[in-house]
Motif scaffolding. Structure first.
Motif: not given
Length: 355
Positions: A261-263, A280-285, A300-305
Motif C-alpha cells: 500500500s503506497l501513495p 491508481g498506483g496505491a495498491q501494488r501486488w 516504508a521508504r516510499a511512504g507505505g507498508h
C-alpha cells in the motif's frame, strides 16, 4: 434464531485464553492473517437478510449469510456492494467480508469496506449483544466501532449483524487498454485522477494499462474520445479475475505474494519479482522471494507498508504476515483488544502475536 444465539453465548461463556474461539464462516479466507487457533465457532447458522430498503440504499444482514446470496438480492434491484468484495471461494460470508476488510478493483473510486458499514451488532466477551453505529449506541471507549470491525479479523468479538450502504449499478461500463511502461502508467493515472473522468478501476501489468469507465453512456462516450485506447473484450471477466485473484498473474507463480500500500504518486519500486498495480498506483501486488525486511523497507521508504498476502511454497505461511505497526498505532490496537476482548478468547493472533 434465538437457539443459535444462545449457543453462541454458551460457547463464549466456556471459552478461555487457553482454549479460545476461532470465529469462522465459510472459511474462504482462513489463509489470510496469522495462525489459526482455537475451537471453531461456525457462524453459518446465523444467516438471513434482516432488512433491505432499496429506496434508502441500505441492507442489514446477519454475519453467516452467504455473500453470493446478498449480491443476488441486490442485483434484482440493480444495486451492488460498490467496493466489490473478493469472495476467494463459493462459501464466503458477509461476516468474513467485514472481518477481512478487503475490497476489489472499484475501491479507489468509491471507498473501502469500512466506508460502507453503517452499523453493526456485536456479541462481546460477556455474551452481551451490543449495537453500534447507526443502530442504537456509540462505543463507550470512543471508537467508531462499526468501522473498526472492518479488517479486525474477528479479534474484537462475534459480529452478528451489519448494516451496509449499497449503490446502484452503473448504467454502462467499458474498459480501455493502453501500452505504457510502469512509470508512465503511474504518471498517467495520477494525471487522470485529477480530472473529471468516470474511472472506476485501473490495473497495470506487463506493459499494459487497463482502465475501466463507469457511468452514463454520454459520459463514457466523451471519456473514450478523450482518452483513446483500445476496448478490451470480456472486460467483466478480466476485472473478476483480478478481484478473485484467478488471473494468471496470481495463479501461475509460486513466490510469496506481497500486497504493498503506497501513495499513488510513488515511483516504481526496484524490487525483484513481478508486479501488478491497481487503485491508481496505491495498491501494488508483488510476487517475490526477496527477504521480507527488504520489501518492507522499500515500501516504508516510499511512504507505505507491505504485507505478505499469500505465502509461497518456500515461505512460512504464519510468520510476520503484516507490516509492523508504528508504536502509537500498536498501542491503540492493544487497547482496543483489551477493551473488547480482555480474556483473549476471539481469534487470537490473527492480526499478530499481540492481537
Amino acid at each position: 434464531m434465538e437457539q443459535v444465539l444462545q449457543e453462541f453465548k454458551d460457547r463464549i461463556a466456556g471459552a478461555t485464553a487457553e482454549r479460545p474461539l476461532r470465529i469462522r464462516g465459510g472459511g474462504s479466507k482462513d489463509w489470510y492473517g496469522g495462525a489459526l487457533r482455537g475451537d471453531v465457532l461456525d457462524t453459518r447458522g446465523w444467516r438471513g437478510i434482516v432488512a433491505y430498503d432499496p429506496t434508502e440504499l441500505v441492507i442489514t444482514v446477519r454475519s453467516g449469510t452467504p455473500l453470493s446470496e446478498v449480491e443476488a438480492v441486490l442485483a434484482e434491484k440493480n444495486q451492488m456492494l460498490a467496493f466489490e468484495p473478493p469472495h476467494f471461494g463459493a462459501d464466503a460470508t458477509v461476516g468474513g467480508m467485514v472481518a477481512a476488510g478487503l475490497s476489489g478493483p472499484r475501491r479507489a473510486a468509491v471507498g473501502a469496506v469500512r466506508d460502507f458499514v453503517l452499523g453493526a451488532v456485536l456479541l462481546n466477551h460477556r455474551g452481551e449483544v451490543l449495537h453500534f453505529g447507526g443502530q442504537v449506541m456509540k462505543n463507550v471507549a470512543g471508537y467508531d466501532v462499526s468501522r473498526v470491525l472492518a479488517g479486525s479479523l474477528g479479534t474484537l468479538g462475534l459480529l452478528l449483524e451489519v448494516s451496509l450502504k449499497v449503490l446502484p449499478r452503473p448504467f454502462e461500463e467499458t474498459t480501455l487498454a493502453f501500452s505504457l511502461s510502469q512509470a508512465d502508467a503511474i504518471r498517467t493515472l495520477n494525471e487522470w485522477g485529477g480530472q473529471p473522468l468516470p474511472i472506476s478501476a485501473s490495473a497495470w501489468l506487463d506493459g499494459t494499462l487497463a482502465v475501466r469507465l463507469s457511468g452514463a453512456a454520454a459520459a463514457l462516450k466523451g471519456a473514450r474520445s478523450r482518452l483513446g485506447g483500445e476496448e478490451i473484450a470480456d472486460a467483466a471477466g478480466f476485472w473478476h479475475s483480478l478481484r478473485e485473484q484467478q488471473h494468471p498473474f496470481f495463479t501461475a507463480q509460486e513466490a510469496p505474494l506481497w500486497r504493498l500500500s503506497l501513495p499513488p504518486v510513488a515511483a516504481p519500486l526496484e524490487l525483484d519479482g513481478n508486479q501488478l498495480i491497481e487503485w491508481g498506483g496505491a495498491q501494488r501486488w508483488l510476487h517475490s522471494s526477496a527477504p521480507a525486511d527488504g520489501i518492507r523497507a522499500a515500501a516504508a521508504r516510499a511512504g507505505g507498508h507491505a504485507s505478505r498476502f499469500r505465502a509461497g511454497t518456500a515461505a512460512d505461511a504464519r510468520d510476520a504476515v503484516f507490516h509492523p505497526l508504528a508504536p502509537a498505532v500498536a498501542g491503540i490496537q492493544r487497547r482496543l483488544k483489551q477493551a473488547f476482548d480482555p480474556a483473549g478468547i476471539f481469534n487470537p493472533g490473527r492480526l499478530g502475536n499481540d492481537y
